[in-house]
Design a protein around this motif. Sequence first.
Motif, mmCIF file in Angstrom:
data_model
loop_
_atom_site.group_PDB
_atom_site.id
_atom_site.type_symbol
_atom_site.label_atom_id
_atom_site.label_comp_id
_atom_site.label_asym_id
_atom_site.label_seq_id
_atom_site.Cartn_x
_atom_site.Cartn_y
_atom_site.Cartn_z
ATOM 1 N N LEU A 185 -20.601 100.127 39.471
ATOM 2 C CA LEU A 185 -20.290 101.476 39.034
ATOM 3 C C LEU A 185 -19.022 101.957 39.739
ATOM 4 O O LEU A 185 -18.966 101.980 40.963
ATOM 5 C CB LEU A 185 -21.441 102.434 39.339
ATOM 6 C CG LEU A 185 -21.203 103.910 39.002
ATOM 7 C CD1 LEU A 185 -20.968 104.110 37.513
ATOM 8 C CD2 LEU A 185 -22.365 104.762 39.477
ATOM 9 N N LYS A 186 -18.010 102.335 38.941
ATOM 10 C CA LYS A 186 -16.731 102.759 39.519
ATOM 11 C C LYS A 186 -16.450 104.242 39.329
ATOM 12 O O LYS A 186 -15.807 104.859 40.162
ATOM 13 C CB LYS A 186 -15.573 101.952 38.908
ATOM 14 C CG LYS A 186 -15.600 100.493 39.253
ATOM 15 C CD LYS A 186 -15.336 100.278 40.727
ATOM 16 C CE LYS A 186 -15.216 98.808 41.061
ATOM 17 N NZ LYS A 186 -14.872 98.591 42.453
ATOM 18 N N LYS A 187 -16.909 104.832 38.218
ATOM 19 C CA LYS A 187 -16.570 106.230 37.948
ATOM 20 C C LYS A 187 -17.653 106.873 37.094
ATOM 21 O O LYS A 187 -18.264 106.234 36.251
ATOM 22 C CB LYS A 187 -15.232 106.284 37.210
ATOM 23 C CG LYS A 187 -14.512 107.573 37.288
ATOM 24 C CD LYS A 187 -13.994 107.821 38.677
ATOM 25 C CE LYS A 187 -13.009 108.953 38.646
ATOM 26 N NZ LYS A 187 -12.258 109.119 39.835
ATOM 27 N N GLU A 188 -17.887 108.187 37.352
ATOM 28 C CA GLU A 188 -18.843 108.980 36.570
ATOM 29 C C GLU A 188 -18.204 110.295 36.169
ATOM 30 O O GLU A 188 -17.327 110.803 36.862
ATOM 31 C CB GLU A 188 -20.092 109.307 37.387
ATOM 32 C CG GLU A 188 -21.046 108.180 37.580
ATOM 33 C CD GLU A 188 -22.324 108.625 38.281
ATOM 34 O OE1 GLU A 188 -23.341 107.960 38.054
ATOM 35 O OE2 GLU A 188 -22.318 109.610 39.031
ATOM 36 N N GLY A 189 -18.675 110.829 35.067
ATOM 37 C CA GLY A 189 -18.306 112.170 34.637
ATOM 38 C C GLY A 189 -19.546 112.856 34.107
ATOM 39 O O GLY A 189 -20.452 112.196 33.580
ATOM 40 N N THR A 190 -19.637 114.183 34.245
ATOM 41 C CA THR A 190 -20.831 114.909 33.805
ATOM 42 C C THR A 190 -20.459 116.161 33.028
ATOM 43 O O THR A 190 -19.337 116.662 33.116
ATOM 44 C CB THR A 190 -21.711 115.323 35.002
ATOM 45 O OG1 THR A 190 -20.935 116.153 35.866
ATOM 46 C CG2 THR A 190 -22.218 114.120 35.763
ATOM 47 N N SER A 191 -21.433 116.648 32.307
ATOM 48 C CA SER A 191 -21.305 117.890 31.555
ATOM 49 C C SER A 191 -22.681 118.539 31.488
ATOM 50 O O SER A 191 -23.694 117.845 31.543
ATOM 51 C CB SER A 191 -20.801 117.591 30.136
ATOM 52 O OG SER A 191 -20.729 118.761 29.360
#
Length: 137
Positions: A118-124
């Motif tokens: 896992l390198k990057k996450e984004g949320t909303s």
Amino acid sequence: MKKSKIQQIIQYTLVVLVTAVLLGFSTSCSNDDDDDAPARQSHKVVFKATASAGSNIDVAVYGYDSTITTASSLSGTTWTSPEITTPAGAVNANIGVNATGSSSSSTLKVQIYVDGELKKEGTSSGQILSASANYTF
């Protein structure tokens, strides 16, 4: 299931935004004189999206540099892309996902996995969900 006008506008906006981001990040410096830079290599990339219970994932736009794939007419609370092998010169991996939440406390998380890590996450959060993430190799 018929999409509302707002969902269609959000989907179109997401596609345009992610395309612009991908094209903007895909430029790189070709006049680097740094001979000590590590050799670029290919990578195996997987994109994932997870929405809270009762939500519905609608569309995902994902890829690397200017190579973009759109997965539309999706449904459910989870989605995973097929594994992509990027070429050795690839610079960025990008994902943008739209979903409809069941309430104002709904959430959406997108993730970029590179070579199994896992390198990057984004949320909303909210009822209209749009999450994105970008990773530079």
